[in-house]
Design an enzyme around this catalytic site. Structure first.
Site, PDB file in Angstrom:
ATOM      1  N   LYS A 121       2.883  -4.759  36.535  1.00 45.43           N
ATOM      2  CA  LYS A 121       3.674  -5.227  37.691  1.00 45.43           C
ATOM      3  C   LYS A 121       2.737  -5.764  39.036  1.00 45.43           C
ATOM      4  O   LYS A 121       2.981  -6.551  39.678  1.00 45.43           O
ATOM      5  CB  LYS A 121       4.797  -4.326  38.227  1.00 45.43           C
ATOM      6  CG  LYS A 121       5.862  -4.854  38.932  1.00 45.43           C
ATOM      7  CD  LYS A 121       6.771  -3.857  39.285  1.00 45.43           C
ATOM      8  CE  LYS A 121       6.165  -2.839  40.512  1.00 45.43           C
ATOM      9  NZ  LYS A 121       6.915  -1.972  41.002  1.00 45.43           N
ATOM     10  N   ASP A 139       9.939  -6.144  38.132  1.00 48.82           N
ATOM     11  CA  ASP A 139      10.416  -4.589  38.690  1.00 48.82           C
ATOM     12  C   ASP A 139      11.784  -4.637  38.100  1.00 48.82           C
ATOM     13  O   ASP A 139      12.325  -5.279  37.681  1.00 48.82           O
ATOM     14  CB  ASP A 139      10.116  -4.682  40.119  1.00 48.82           C
ATOM     15  CG  ASP A 139      11.015  -5.396  41.013  1.00 48.82           C
ATOM     16  OD1 ASP A 139      11.936  -6.106  40.388  1.00 48.82           O
ATOM     17  OD2 ASP A 139      11.054  -5.157  42.406  1.00 48.82           O
TER      18      ASP A 139
END
Ligand code: SF4
Length: 216
Positions: A121, A139
């Site tokens: 991420k 996320d």
């Protein structure tokens, strides 16, 4: 409504209403962004922005951070979640960045993930912002919003990332990441989504499914 129509509908709405979507983290360059994104894991951007001015004053670049004292780094980020781990990761990241990569953040997201504290991420966020790579970081907000709207039925972060990557045109992926994060943060919130004031409700699968009394 087909999934393709949902993508087109929300893309049109966000392009018209959120054309300048960007990260809410404060940073001046790639190094500062990378530090801020590492600090932001399970912590709010607002809290990170309170800490980084003093941090960047003391450690303005990867070279200074690479030689940092652990206790000093820890003290500077003590109000952030998981400060011990993050202090260790930040120093390790700076050391590897200077020793192995000549101080240049790798463009390739797989290579960037070799840096301590940098998962998929974080690498996607940094690569999409500083290198405009056509990748979408998923996320918690992006994961929730994408599934609610009906942009993905993926049950894992990787599956949702794959659907979003296929659904948004390459040139819009970096923007789409910010659109979905900001929408999830302020409108389509986890506990009480503000469906009645939501600009993309016409394209949202959950909104269509639920009546006014039992919307998500
Ligand atoms: S209509 Fe409600 S559930 Fe759908 S995106 Fe908007 S806020 Fe989220």
């Amino acid at each position: 409504m087909t999934r393709k129509e949902r993508y087109e509908g929300i893309t049109g709405w966000f392009q018209a209403n959120m054309p300048e979507a960007k990260s809410e983290l404060d940073y001046m360059n790639g190094y500062e962004l990378l530090v801020a994104v590492i600090l932001s894991a399970q912590c709010t951007d607002k809290r990170v922005n309170m800490v980084t001015p003093a941090f960047f004053k003391r450690f303005p670049d990867a070279v200074s951070l690479a030689g940092a004292d652990f206790d000093e780094v820890l003290r500077l980020i003590s109000s952030i979640s998981f400060p011990n781990n993050k202090a260790r990761h930040l120093i390790g990241m700076a050391r590897m960045l200077t020793e192995r990569f000549g101080g240049i953040i790798p463009e390739d997201v797989e290579t960037m993930q070799q840096l301590p504290g940098v998962g998929r991420k974080t690498a996607n966020v940094v690569a999409s912002i500083i290198y405009r790579k056509p990748v979408i970081a998923v996320d918690t907000h992006v994961f929730r919003v994408a599934r609610r709207i009906g942009l993905s039925d993926g049950k894992t972060v990787e599956a949702v990332e794959a659907d979003l990557t296929a659904g948004f045109p390459e040139r819009l992926r970096a923007d789409a990441h910010h659109w979905l994060i900001l929408h999830g943060r302020y409108v389509c919130t986890a506990r009480k989504p503000k469906c009645d004031g939501c600009g993309i409700s016409a394209y949202c699968r959950e909104h269509k499914k639920a009546g006014p009394a039992d919307r998500p």
